[in-house]
Structure formats: structure tokens, C-alpha cells
Design an enzyme around this catalytic site. Structure first.
Site, short mmCIF file in Angstrom:
data_model
loop_
_atom_site.label_atom_id
_atom_site.label_comp_id
_atom_site.label_asym_id
_atom_site.label_seq_id
_atom_site.Cartn_x
_atom_site.Cartn_y
_atom_site.Cartn_z
N ASP A 94 0.85 -1.18 0.00
CA ASP A 94 0.00 0.00 0.00
C ASP A 94 0.90 1.24 0.00
OD1 ASP A 94 -2.07 1.75 0.21
OD2 ASP A 94 -2.89 0.93 2.06
N ASP A 267 -8.30 -7.34 0.05
CA ASP A 267 -7.46 -7.47 1.24
C ASP A 267 -8.20 -6.95 2.45
OD1 ASP A 267 -6.00 -4.76 2.46
OD2 ASP A 267 -6.87 -4.50 0.48
N CYS A 305 -13.04 -28.12 6.83
CA CYS A 305 -11.91 -27.24 6.50
C CYS A 305 -10.62 -28.04 6.48
CB CYS A 305 -11.82 -26.10 7.53
SG CYS A 305 -10.43 -24.99 7.25
N CYS A 307 -7.56 -26.94 6.82
CA CYS A 307 -6.42 -26.26 7.44
C CYS A 307 -5.85 -27.08 8.60
CB CYS A 307 -6.80 -24.86 7.91
SG CYS A 307 -7.67 -24.78 9.49
N CYS A 310 -7.98 -27.10 11.91
CA CYS A 310 -9.20 -27.92 11.92
C CYS A 310 -8.88 -29.41 11.83
CB CYS A 310 -10.12 -27.51 10.78
SG CYS A 310 -10.84 -25.86 11.00
N HIS A 336 -6.69 -20.70 10.53
CA HIS A 336 -8.02 -21.09 10.07
C HIS A 336 -8.75 -19.94 9.39
CE1 HIS A 336 -12.08 -22.55 9.78
NE2 HIS A 336 -12.46 -21.44 10.40
#
Length: 379
Positions: A94, A267, A305, A307, A310, A336
Site C-alpha cells: 500500500d 485485502d 476445513c 487447514c 481444523c 483457520h
């Protein structure tokens, strides 16, 4: 030949949604895609290897904060932002404009630039379009943002008009100052809640034929229904053969609505900020793991999920960690939450490619009055 390109692979037959590939020097970004925010060259509590496992392809860092600490020359001498932070994929920085206008208590805005007081040591800092680009050239991200004026909501039409003209003038100076062909300079559309001003701003950007375009000045205090209207009015003004980036937005509904309008990239700090407050995003809902009901709940956070969190830990264990203020709890929830938002955009991409976006995500595309995401959080 430019190392940057955007290829649209499929458009939705019912909306303006599209699936594409944005090529960068550090690899492709499959769009639409959520991008995690790593303000100070790190995504809070999570390692680059863990971020890669979430499915994130492109991440953010911030010019303003890195200029204050450690300084862009240290990053440059370290080999650039990618090597400094150990991330091999694409990075976007940015410009620092949003932080200057939202965080600095003491500032003076002129056509030349902005003078503000450093929140670290009180020193006066003068940030101009040229200086912003100089810092970003030294940092070395793939995509860099033009320095813009971002008035908070509410602001008068007179104030927004002045900001649009100043943003356009600053963009032209950014283009002149930009020195690196391996970095894509994106311009930022301003204009507040006023469609005619958005059109003026967008046209000025398009005339410069930039490699990509961002929609700024949203998620700065407006109600969600206004954000939706702004995005719907602005996105069609931007070229179809370039990536479109909606800044500071990362809720399910806002992303789905923006994708339906033709936006590609997003974002937001939501996933890590919520994690630090013991909150998990689960299929569109927000759960506070400090709630008593989770203390003896031995199920995965979300069995569907993939990930690490999880697949490895229970809700009871996560509840224990956050109740104990253990740092591991914030890391596991961040993993997660980032995975959840990236997967949401991945599922949308798959639905667009199958031309089923409007059907499969209908609940997120309904008018605000009939469905509001429980994960609404300001930027």
C-alpha cells in the site's frame, strides 16, 4: 515485454463476475482471490510457510509502517521485501496514504504532499507521491500503489472533489517517479459516495493505461449498503483486460457482491484481527471461542476445513488456549481464518468457471435488507 498481465478465463452469464489469472514476476495469482495483510512484513502470529498452506497466493505489506520501522533501506539491503520476510510469492505494498489520513493526529495536507507527526517518536515526516514511490521501489514488492488522498466518511462533496483532483495529480507524479519495470503501479479510484466523482477519477486513471486499478475510499466508515453501491458504480468504469482490486474489504458478503460487479482482488485485516480477539470464522458465522459452550466441545472447529487447525485440534483446545491467552491460540485461529477467506474466494472462482456463481452464492448476493453477513468488520 511487461512481466505483468491479466487473462480472463471465464465470465459469469448472470453477473459481471469473472475468473482470471494475474501474472507477476513472483508467480501467478488466480482470481478472484483474498489477500492476507502483513503490515510490517509479517502476517501477525503466522509464518510464511503456514501462510502458503492456507492457499494464499499474494500478500500485502505497508509502506507507511515499513518506512517508520525498520526503514526501506534496511529492507533493500536485505535483498528486498521477499527475501527480508521469507515469502516467495507475489507481494503488494500500500502507498501509505490510508494510514497517513487515518492514523496521524497531526498532519498538514497540501498539493505537494502530507506532513505528519511520526507516532513512534514525534518526528515530522514529509510524504509526497515521489517519496512514496521511492520507498516502494526500495521495498521491491510486485505491485505498488499510487499515493492518494483518502478522506474518511462522511466528507462533503467539496472535500471529495478536492481529494479526487489531488489524487489524480499525485498519480501522474507517481508515474513519473516510478523507476522499476518489475513493479506494477496501480492507480486508486477515489470519489467517495458520489458516482460522478468516481467516474471522473476512474477516467483519469484509465487514460494513463496502468497495469492495474484499485477502488479506494470504501470501508472507511460507510454503511455496507453504500459500499455495495459504490463498488457497483465504479467497477464497470475500469478496463476488462486489467486486474481490479477492492481495497480494505474482506467480509463474505462484501466480497461476493464485489465479485459479482467484476472485482478480482481483496485485502483486509479481518482474519488475524478476529483471531487475536478469540474469534473464528466458520462458514460465514463468527464464533467467540471464549464462550462457555466450547469448553467441552471436542469436535474440530470445522470438519470440512482442510487447514492445520481444523485437522489437528478441537474447539475445546482452542477455547483453552484463548482463555489462557496462549499465543498458539492466536496462531491457530489466524491459520483457520485466513484459510476460510481464501477458500471462500477459491470456491467462488470454481463456481464462476462452472458458470454456477449466481446459483451457488445466491444467499450472499441478496439485497442487504434480506441478508447481512455476521462477519461485518470495519477495515
Amino acid at each position: 515485454m511487461s512481466p505483468f498481465s491479466y487473462q480472463c478465463q471465464k465470465t459469469c452469464s448472470c453477473t459481471q463476475a469473472r475468473a482470471g489469472i494475474f501474472q507477476t514476476p513472483h508467480g501467478p495469482v488466480e482470481t478472484p482471490r483474498f489477500m492476507p495483510v502483513g503490515t510490517l512484513a509479517n502476517i501477525k502470529t503466522v509464518t510464511p510457510a503456514q501462510i502458503q498452506q492456507t492457499g494464499a497466493q499474494m500478500i500485502l505489506a505497508n509502506t507507511y509502517h515499513l518506512h517508520l520501522q525498520p526503514g526501506e533501506q534496511i529492507v533493500h539491503r536485505a535483498g528486498g521485501l521477499h527475501r527480508f520476510m521469507g515469502w516467495e510469492g507475489p507481494i503488494l505494498t500500500d502507498s501509505g496514504g490510508f494510514q497517513v489520513f487515518s492514523l496521524s493526529q497531526l498532519r498538514e495536507i497540501t498539493d505537494e504532499g502530507v506532513t505528519f507527526q511520526s507516532p513512534r517518536n514525534g518526528d515530522l515526516i514529509h510524504l509526497t507521491p515521489e517519496k512514496s514511490i521511492e520507498i516502494q521501489n526500495a521495498l521491491g514488492a510486485d505491485v505498488i500503489m499510487a499515493f492518494d488522498e483518502c478522506p474518511p466518511y462522511p466528507a462533503s462533496q467539496t472535500e471529495i472533489t478536492a481529494a479526487v483532483h489531488r489524487t489524480t495529480a499525485w498519480l501522474k507524479r507517481c508515474v513519473q517517479a516510478h523507476q522499476r519495470p518489475d513493479q506494477a503501479l496501480f492507480g486508486i479510484v477515489q470519489g467517495g459516495i458520489y458516482p460522478p466523482l468516481r467516474q471522473i477519477s476512474a477516467q483519469a486513471l484509465v487514460d494513463l493505461d496502468l497495469p492495474g486499478y484499485a477502488i479506494g475510499g470504501v470501508s472507511v466508515g460507510e454503511p455496507p449498503d453504500l459500499i455495495e453501491k459504490i463498488v457497483q458504480a465504479t467497477t464497470p468504469l475500469l478496463p476488462q483486460n486489467k486486474p481490479r482490486y477492492l481495497m480494505g474489504v474482506g467480509t463474505y458478503r462484501e466480497m461476493a457482491q464485489a465479485i459479482a460487479a467484476g472485482v478480482d482482488l481483496f485485502d483486509c485485516v479481518i482474519p488475524t484481527r478476529l483471531a487475536r480477539h478469540a474469534n473464528a470464522l466458520v462458514q460465514g458465522d463468527r464464533w467467540n471461542l471464549k464462550n462457555r459452550k466450547f469448553r467441552e466441545d471436542f469436535q474440530p472447529l470445522d470438519a470440512s476445513c482442510p487447514c492445520y487447525t481444523c485437522q489437528t485440534f478441537t474447539r475445546a483446545y482452542l477455547s483453552h488456549l484463548v482463555r489462557s491467552r496462549e499465543l498458539l491460540g492466536y496462531t491457530l485461529l489466524s491459520i483457520h481464518n485466513i484459510t476460510e477467506l481464501v477458500r471462500f474466494t477459491q470456491r467462488i472462482r470454481a463456481a464462476i468457471l462452472a458458470d454456477r456463481f449466481a446459483q451457488e452464492f445466491q444467499s450472499w448476493l441478496q439485497p442487504l435488507s434480506s441478508k447481512v453477513s455476521s462477519s461485518q468488520t470495519p477495515r
